[in-house]
Design an enzyme around this catalytic site. Structure first.
Site: not given
Ligand code: PLP
Length: 437
Positions: A109, A136, A237-240, A294
């Protein structure tokens, strides 16, 4: 403290540590981890949501084995490879029309959000970025630069403006939270952040690390209207919380908005490192050799991600997140009825937060109690951590494969842990060396 944990302390740097209790594991299956001491630990964190299919899922194992047994290189920097292209084709079908252009791949993320932050400024020529206090977006220099979480030890970007995320619990209700947050946004646009200078607004459809805050109805639609008026790109940001976790494939669908750029990470690889940014061609193709490492586009990680997406669809895991999440939410609600430390239970699907307070009237954060609770839960066989700008929100992001029985088992252990903390049965000295965040 187990042997493995002690050995780790003599060999591994603490710089990436975010430790809440002396956890050392030797394996895992489904929703359970195996502790070094042989205990079975119910994992309601799934490594902060990364183990989206749980541990050792056969679909992931088979996909990785296949990709590794005839490996199409290690990277997409200087060569196309089939799993990476198939994954991009698949991701393009999973985002709204306006984001359906091209896909960039990274490891995390953090590198994905950092790339987006650089890319939107470079592609639009606008120098500023909006994001939320408490957000975050990552732990690298460039992703921290557009984040707003107080626990981070990094500088913010010169062009960053942070605005408050609506917090219905703190504001006393969703309408007040929405009004206050929109007023703050309008104030920022009228002063330090002229809208015509803003390239993008980074949003989280549920603000997870900031405290699992669920936005009030209509809030993000109002934000979307403002962004459209001024040509500001919306980055979701859909990471979590994405990829089925909230009960829908994309968490922003609950907000009824269509972002321009969607960022995936964590659960995309089911525990393997891969992230993706999906957005319009004009932005995604505005340069070459702009953001690369890489083994970006690694075929093994891409194959794992394809297996994750196929399993989420084929096993209807978003539906499971919705149904099991409801069972868990209701069980936690029953705990709240008897447990005074619980101020509020909130979230969507299997992205849930439990805000602990010392007093429901003043809503004073119970940060120490949160630390003691997760420690005690671990002793009792349950893994979960806490988040929030006051470190007082227990976070539940279990595997999307969680069963209802496991949800009830987790709630029962958590109830016991809270009871033990409330009644002073947990030794405070245990927390020495476990600062969390
Ligand atoms: N975006 C969000 C909403 C997160 O919760 C996080 C990590 O907690 C990140 C980005 C960053 O992801 P990563 O720690 O895998 O780099």
């Amino acid at each position: 403290m187990s042997g493995l944990y002690a050995r780790e302390s003599r060999s591994v740097s603490t710089m990436a540590h975010l430790r809440f209790f002396p956890q050392a594991v030797t394996g895992g299956h489904g929703s359970y981890l195996t502790g070094e001491d042989g205990r079975r630990l119910l994992d309601l964190s799934a490594s902060w949501g990364a183990a989206s299919l749980g541990h050792s899922h056969p679909a992931l194992r088979d996909a990785v084995n296949r990709a590794l047994s005839n490996q199409a290189g290690a990277s997409y920097l200087s060569s196309a490879n089939e799993p990476c292209v198939r994954l991009a084709e698949k991701l393009l079908t999973l985002v709204p029309e306006r984001a359906r252009g091209r896909v960039w791949f990274g490891h995390s993320g953090s590198d994905a959000n950092e790339t987006v932050a650089r890319m939107v400024v470079s592609a639009t020529g606008r120098p500023r970025i909006l994001a939320f206090k408490g957000a975050y977006h990552g732990g690298t220099v460039g992703s921290m630069a557009v984040s707003g979480h107080p626990a981070q030890q990094g500088a913010r970007a010169a062009g960053l403006t942070l605005v408050p995320y609506p917090d219905s619990y703190a504001s006393g209700g969703p309408e007040a939270a929405k009004r206050e947050a929109l007023e703050a946004l309008e104030r920022a646009l009228a002063s330090e952040a002229p809208p015509q200078e803003i390239a993008a607004f980074f949003i989280e459809p549920v603000q997870s690390d900031g405290g699992m805050l669920v936005p009030p109805d209509g809030y993000f639609q109002a934000v979307e209207a403002i962004c459209r008026k001024h040509g500001i790109l919306i980055v979701a940001d859909e990471v979590k919380v994405g990829l089925g976790r909230t009960g829908r494939f994309n968490a922003f669908e609950h907000c009824r908005i269509e972002p321009d750029i969607v960022v995936f990470g964590k659960g995309l690889g089911g525990g393997l490192p891969i992230s993706a940014v999906v957005g319009p061609e004009t932005v995604m193709n505005h340069a070459v050799a702009f953001s690369l490492q890489t083994v970006h586009g690694n075929p093994v990680c891409s194959a794992a991600a394809l297996a994750v997406l196929e399993t989420i669809e084929g096993d209807r895991l978003a539906e499971n997140a919705n149904a099991t999440g409801r069972v868990l939410f209701e069980a936690l609600g029953r705990l709240a009825a008897t447990q005074p430390l619980i101020g509020e239970v909130r979230g969507r699907g299997l992205a849930l937060g439990i805000e602990l307070v010392t007093d429901r009237g003043t809503r004073r954060p119970a940060s120490r109690q949160a630390a003691l609770t997760v420690y005690r839960a671990y002793q009792l066989g349950l893994v979960l951590y806490y988040v929030g700008v006051h470190s007082n929100v227990l976070e539940l992001t279990p595997p999307l494969t969680l069963t209802e029985a496991q949800a009830l088992e987790g709630a029962a252990i958590l109830g016991q842990a809270l009871d033990d903390v409330q009644n002073g049965r947990v030794d405070e000295n245990l927390l020495a060396g476990f600062a969390g965040w």
